[in-house]
Design a protein around this motif. Structure first.
Motif, mmCIF file in Angstrom:
data_model
loop_
_atom_site.group_PDB
_atom_site.id
_atom_site.type_symbol
_atom_site.label_atom_id
_atom_site.label_comp_id
_atom_site.label_asym_id
_atom_site.label_seq_id
_atom_site.Cartn_x
_atom_site.Cartn_y
_atom_site.Cartn_z
ATOM 1 N N LEU A 1 4.574 2.221 21.120
ATOM 2 C CA LEU A 1 3.812 1.065 20.655
ATOM 3 C C LEU A 1 4.205 0.824 19.198
ATOM 4 O O LEU A 1 4.073 1.720 18.360
ATOM 5 N N ALA A 2 4.732 -0.365 18.910
ATOM 6 C CA ALA A 2 5.191 -0.708 17.556
ATOM 7 C C ALA A 2 4.245 -1.754 16.982
ATOM 8 O O ALA A 2 4.043 -2.810 17.590
ATOM 9 N N VAL A 3 3.683 -1.452 15.822
ATOM 10 C CA VAL A 3 2.615 -2.291 15.276
ATOM 11 C C VAL A 3 2.892 -2.629 13.814
ATOM 12 O O VAL A 3 3.464 -1.827 13.078
ATOM 13 N N GLY A 4 2.462 -3.808 13.440
ATOM 14 C CA GLY A 4 2.345 -4.160 12.028
ATOM 15 C C GLY A 4 0.977 -4.768 11.827
ATOM 16 O O GLY A 4 0.480 -5.455 12.724
ATOM 17 N N SER A 5 0.346 -4.517 10.696
ATOM 18 C CA SER A 5 -0.991 -5.077 10.519
ATOM 19 C C SER A 5 -1.289 -5.335 9.052
ATOM 20 O O SER A 5 -0.753 -4.700 8.158
ATOM 21 N N ASN A 6 -2.151 -6.279 8.839
ATOM 22 C CA ASN A 6 -2.690 -6.602 7.517
ATOM 23 C C ASN A 6 -4.202 -6.529 7.647
ATOM 24 O O ASN A 6 -4.798 -7.344 8.324
ATOM 25 N N SER A 7 -4.875 -5.489 7.123
ATOM 26 C CA SER A 7 -4.294 -4.406 6.351
ATOM 27 C C SER A 7 -4.198 -3.164 7.258
ATOM 28 O O SER A 7 -3.401 -3.173 8.186
ATOM 29 N N ALA A 8 -5.045 -2.161 7.065
ATOM 30 C CA ALA A 8 -4.924 -0.917 7.826
ATOM 31 C C ALA A 8 -5.410 -1.097 9.263
ATOM 32 O O ALA A 8 -6.238 -1.972 9.558
ATOM 33 N N SER A 9 -4.899 -0.260 10.154
ATOM 34 C CA SER A 9 -5.329 -0.379 11.553
ATOM 35 C C SER A 9 -5.106 0.936 12.288
ATOM 36 O O SER A 9 -4.385 1.825 11.816
ATOM 37 N N MET A 10 -5.758 1.047 13.446
ATOM 38 C CA MET A 10 -5.539 2.170 14.365
ATOM 39 C C MET A 10 -5.414 1.616 15.772
ATOM 40 O O MET A 10 -6.040 0.602 16.105
ATOM 41 N N TRP A 11 -4.629 2.326 16.583
ATOM 42 C CA TRP A 11 -4.332 1.840 17.926
ATOM 43 C C TRP A 11 -4.415 2.992 18.914
ATOM 44 O O TRP A 11 -3.991 4.113 18.618
ATOM 45 N N TRP A 12 -4.954 2.686 20.091
ATOM 46 C CA TRP A 12 -5.128 3.698 21.137
ATOM 47 C C TRP A 12 -4.522 3.176 22.440
ATOM 48 O O TRP A 12 -4.650 1.977 22.761
ATOM 49 N N VAL A 13 -3.871 4.053 23.159
ATOM 50 C CA VAL A 13 -3.314 3.711 24.480
ATOM 51 C C VAL A 13 -3.978 4.629 25.506
ATOM 52 O O VAL A 13 -3.886 5.868 25.390
ATOM 53 N N GLY B 1 -3.550 2.578 4.385
ATOM 54 C CA GLY B 1 -3.126 1.998 3.113
ATOM 55 C C GLY B 1 -3.291 0.493 3.073
ATOM 56 O O GLY B 1 -3.706 -0.143 4.042
ATOM 57 N N ASP B 2 -2.931 -0.059 1.918
ATOM 58 C CA ASP B 2 -3.014 -1.504 1.700
ATOM 59 C C ASP B 2 -1.738 -2.117 2.270
ATOM 60 O O ASP B 2 -0.726 -2.208 1.583
ATOM 61 N N ARG B 3 -1.797 -2.519 3.509
ATOM 62 C CA ARG B 3 -0.565 -2.941 4.197
ATOM 63 C C ARG B 3 -0.487 -4.442 4.368
ATOM 64 O O ARG B 3 -1.493 -5.100 4.538
ATOM 65 N N ARG B 4 0.762 -4.903 4.346
ATOM 66 C CA ARG B 4 1.053 -6.260 4.788
ATOM 67 C C ARG B 4 1.587 -6.164 6.207
ATOM 68 O O ARG B 4 2.134 -5.136 6.598
ATOM 69 N N MET B 5 1.461 -7.251 6.936
ATOM 70 C CA MET B 5 1.903 -7.231 8.327
ATOM 71 C C MET B 5 3.432 -7.313 8.391
ATOM 72 O O MET B 5 4.014 -8.299 7.945
ATOM 73 N N VAL B 6 4.024 -6.270 8.872
ATOM 74 C CA VAL B 6 5.479 -6.179 9.008
ATOM 75 C C VAL B 6 5.787 -5.796 10.451
ATOM 76 O O VAL B 6 5.292 -4.780 10.941
ATOM 77 N N MET B 7 6.573 -6.608 11.088
ATOM 78 C CA MET B 7 6.990 -6.309 12.468
ATOM 79 C C MET B 7 7.548 -4.881 12.565
ATOM 80 O O MET B 7 8.368 -4.476 11.744
ATOM 81 N N ASP B 8 7.065 -4.116 13.543
ATOM 82 C CA ASP B 8 7.539 -2.741 13.784
ATOM 83 C C ASP B 8 7.356 -1.854 12.545
ATOM 84 O O ASP B 8 8.186 -0.979 12.277
ATOM 85 N N ASP B 9 6.294 -2.058 11.824
ATOM 86 C CA ASP B 9 6.039 -1.256 10.625
ATOM 87 C C ASP B 9 5.849 0.215 11.000
ATOM 88 O O ASP B 9 6.484 1.106 10.442
ATOM 89 N N CYS B 10 4.985 0.477 11.960
ATOM 90 C CA CYS B 10 4.751 1.850 12.426
ATOM 91 C C CYS B 10 4.885 1.880 13.950
ATOM 92 O O CYS B 10 4.456 0.936 14.620
#
Lengths: 479, 262
Positions: B184-196, B206-215
């Protein structure tokens, strides 16, 4: 103890002088550096800005009316176009913004005859709450004479419009184009047919905890799409790192490019927080290195012990003296050792110093053998000023005061002691390919600026800099 | 004939080069902020990922007010604690809330941002006091019209909240066979958590900007049939959004899946 403290303070001063601009380089959101009548200028948020006579020592004094935020400046013909946003940043309210430009014949506020800004002209705006915040102007004139203006913040998209380079107004009928998201302080630069869009990511305005960093994407088309090194569109958050935090400076933002000459380029930006200056926001200037078509920040040379290697052949700069054979001698390489192997002490300066003549000693280049006459100490000279983005250095044989110096006739020698004379001061700059240009502040007997240059593999001299020749380039390797 | 072949060869070469130089058309600025510019209510039983594999169909809960004046507080510990709280029944469960259903949440009330009051900075004075308030928040099944899900505009169009918020999102990924070794590849503004399927897959602190495939998550298996993907995004003063997709071992988008919000 007292001696140790003084030594520590001296070391701190030296590292301070080599790490960042000196003087009072306090500024936020600096505009691209512009040269006007022999002085460098940069403007900042809120009005005003910095002036430097040499590009290293900066003081306040630049004048920009209108207040507002995050200006940029560019020289077009014999005039200067300065743009800024009449509004400020912040995410808490509406985002109706205005980008304006204005002209001046000079940036020198003491030139009362010519210093007068024209009335600002609006070239772009954002209406309240739309996906754009019209601040943070960045200007580019490409090699075809087209003038582009990017703007925007984290609130929505970075946009671009095209301006008329004669008037500074928006071209008739030109519509803003979205070129990136989630950036601030955008600006385009142009090189080898590529348009690069640079933007600042990370946390702004949090002093030494600011994570501001500058990234880039590129396109053959000025309107994008701007893709990063792994193929991500900057409208999808893409961007390749150009410069991030240093060891004691944090929050790199608001990129500007200054081309000194072919092969010598600088980037200006601010550090949001400088630990060496109470965490204040300061101007930063670094060399630009172009690696595989991407810009990245080079380094200001740090004080230390170096070998100086010619790019022509890889030979090391050395004193022209008799070498002294190293301890260890000739050992048989075959058969079982008669005793366990043990380290042999390397040659040191005390082993050879007495064999060197007094007075001036010429230099040459030779294959590096880690001999004392091939080892140099490079140190910034804080009192000597500098040039755009760097201090002058002294270059001495490690463990001695014997200094590299330019001499009459365009030759390079060493003198017994460093005196601080101009011909013993060296401008050392990283070039766009990562190598270094080493240039004396003056060469006795000539007005010409010459650099350390290989006329033969083993023969250094002083000659005109030519970026296309490895003869003019050197590698510095710490040892 | 020779010239024709030459012209043809040049045309083919240009066609091959073209995608690299013009992957998409210019995007002209548009000042509209209407919700249907960004997303529309779900009207079909299922959807498929877009050409890049981004998951566009999500069940979104109206934002939960969680005032934060700076995003620099979003450490791993902080967001685990905040997202670890129970906001509504069935949170992270296998059964999705119904589109249009409402949940009662006790939030820290913050007054709406006054857009016409100039350009105020986020207040940086002493710690503000927020009163607790019980609110009803509604689930909306939406199809994003973009690669990213613009939570900020979801909020500004449907609620009074825009900053200092938590968003919850959930979607169902249907697979016609087991898909091992996807991420699962995620980008988010700002912080986020994801569950499958109930397991934590990826965290963006952190203080994130949304970047495709960031994490991206570690390798995981999307099982044959129904897979439930939950996400939570937190923001202080930022334009909340996220983009999420599955990628295979080579980094290519996983597209042979269907999406639903039931």
């Amino acid at each position: 103890m007292k001696k140790n403290i003084l030594l520590a303070l001296a070391c701190a001063l030296l590292s301070l002088s080599a790490a960042a601009q000196v003087g009072n380089p306090y500024i936020h959101d600096p505009s691209t550096i512009v040269l006007c009548d022999g002085k460098y200028y940069t403007f900042g948020t809120g009005g005003g800005g910095l002036i430097s006579a040499d590009g290293w020592v900066w003081e306040s004094g630049a004048v920009r009316p209108g207040g507002g935020a995050a200006p940029d400046a560019i020289k077009i013909g014999d005039r200067y176009l300065v743009g800024y946003s009449t509004t400020g940043g912040g995410l808490g309210g509406g985002h109706a913004g205005r980008i304006v430009t204005m002209w001046n014949k000079t940036l020198d506020p003491t030139d009362s005859l010519n210093f007068a800004y024209t009335e600002p002209i609006e070239v772009a705006n954002s209406v309240i709450d739309e996906d754009c915040d019209a601040i943070d102007i960045g200007l580019l004139m490409d090699d075809n004479g087209r003038l582009f203006c990017t703007y925007g913040t984290y609130f929505g998209n970075i946009r671009m419009v095209e301006l008329d380079p004669k008037t500074g107004e928006r071209l008739a009928g030109n519509k803003p184009v979205d070129v990136a998201i989630d950036c601030e302080a955008s600006i385009m630069i142009y090189r080898d047919g590529w348009y690069y869009l640079l933007g600042t990511h990370g946390t702004c305005c949090d002093g030494v905890n600011s994570t501001y960093n500058i990234v880039a994407g590129r396109s053959r088309n000025p309107y994008g799409p701007f893709m990063d090194n792994v193929g991500r569109d900057m409208l999808q958050g893409g961007g390749k790192m150009v410069v991030a935090a240093d060891e004691r400076q944090f929050g790199a933002g608001h990129f500007g490019r200054y081309i000194v000459e072919p092969g010598v380029e600088k980037m200006s930006f601010h550090w949001e927080g400088d630990l060496d200056r109470s965490g204040r926001s300061v101007l930063a200037i670094r060399p630009i290195i172009w690696r595989e078509g991407w810009p990245e920040a080079g380094e200001i040379v740090k004080d230390g012990n170096y070998k100086i290697l010619s790019r022509r052949r890889g030979y090391a700069l050395e004193l022209t003296v008799d070498f002294v054979r190293a301890a260890g001698g000739m050992r048989g390489g075959f058969g079982a050792p008669q005793a366990p192997a043990a380290p042999i002490k390397g040659q040191s300066i005390v082993d050879v110093l007495k064999t060197w003549p007094d007075g001036v000693i010429p230099v040459r280049a030779n294959d590096y053998m880690a001999r004392p006459h091939q080892k140099w100490t490079i140190e910034a000279v804080p009192s000597a000023g500098g040039y755009l983005g760097g201090p002058y250095y002294k270059i001495v044989i490690e463990g001695t005061d014997r200094a590299l110096a330019a001499a009459e006739g365009g030759v390079v020698v060493t003198v017994p002691a460093f005196t601080g004379a101009d011909e013993q001061l060296w401008q050392i700059e990283q070039l766009t390919d990562g190598t270094y240009r080493i240039m004396p502040k003056v060469v006795p007997g000539t007005e010409e600026r010459l650099c350390l240059y290989s006329t033969g593999d083993s023969t250094p001299t002083l000659a005109k800099f030519d970026f296309n020749s490895d003869n003019a380039k050197w590698d510095l390797k710490m040892h | 004939m020779k010239n024709t072949i030459k012209t043809f060869a040049v045309a083919i070469a240009l066609m091959l080069l073209l995608p690299a130089f013009s992957a998409r058309a210019q995007v002209y600025a548009d000042s509209s902020t209407d919700l249907d510019k960004y997303m529309v209510p779900v009207t079909t039983p299922t959807a498929v990922p877009d050409a890049q594999g981004f998951l566009g169909r999500w069940l979104l809960l109206e934002p939960i007010s969680k005032p934060n004046r700076s995003n620099t507080v979003f450490t791993d510990s902080y967001i685990r604690e905040v997202f670890g709280q129970q906001y509504f029944p069935g949170q992270l469960g296998n059964t999705l809330p119904k589109d249009g259903s409402k949940v009662k949440v006790t939030v820290e009330y913050q007054p709406p941002v006054n857009l016409t009051a100039g350009r105020p900075m986020m207040p940086m004075g002493g710690a503000p006091q927020y009163e607790k308030k019980d609110v009803q928040l509604k689930w909306h099944a939406m199809d994003s019209k973009r690669f990213n899900v613009k939570l900020f505009r979801f909020a500004t169009n449907l609620t009074e909240d825009r900053y200092g918020v938590i968003f919850w999102a959930v979607t169902v990924v249907e697979c016609d066979k087991d898909m091992p070794n996807v991420r699962l590849a995620v980008g988010s503004n700002s912080a986020s958590m994801w569950w499958v399927n109930g397991e934590e897959a990826v965290i963006l602190s952190g203080d994130r900007r949304m970047v495709m495939d960031d994490c991206t998550s570690q390798r995981l298996t999307l099982k044959k049939g129904r897979n439930v993907i939950w996400g939570a995004v937190i923001n202080g003063p930022g334009m909340s959004d996220f983009c999420a997709r599955f990628i295979d071992e080579e980094g290519n988008p996983v597209r042979n899946i269907t999406l639903s919000t039931k």
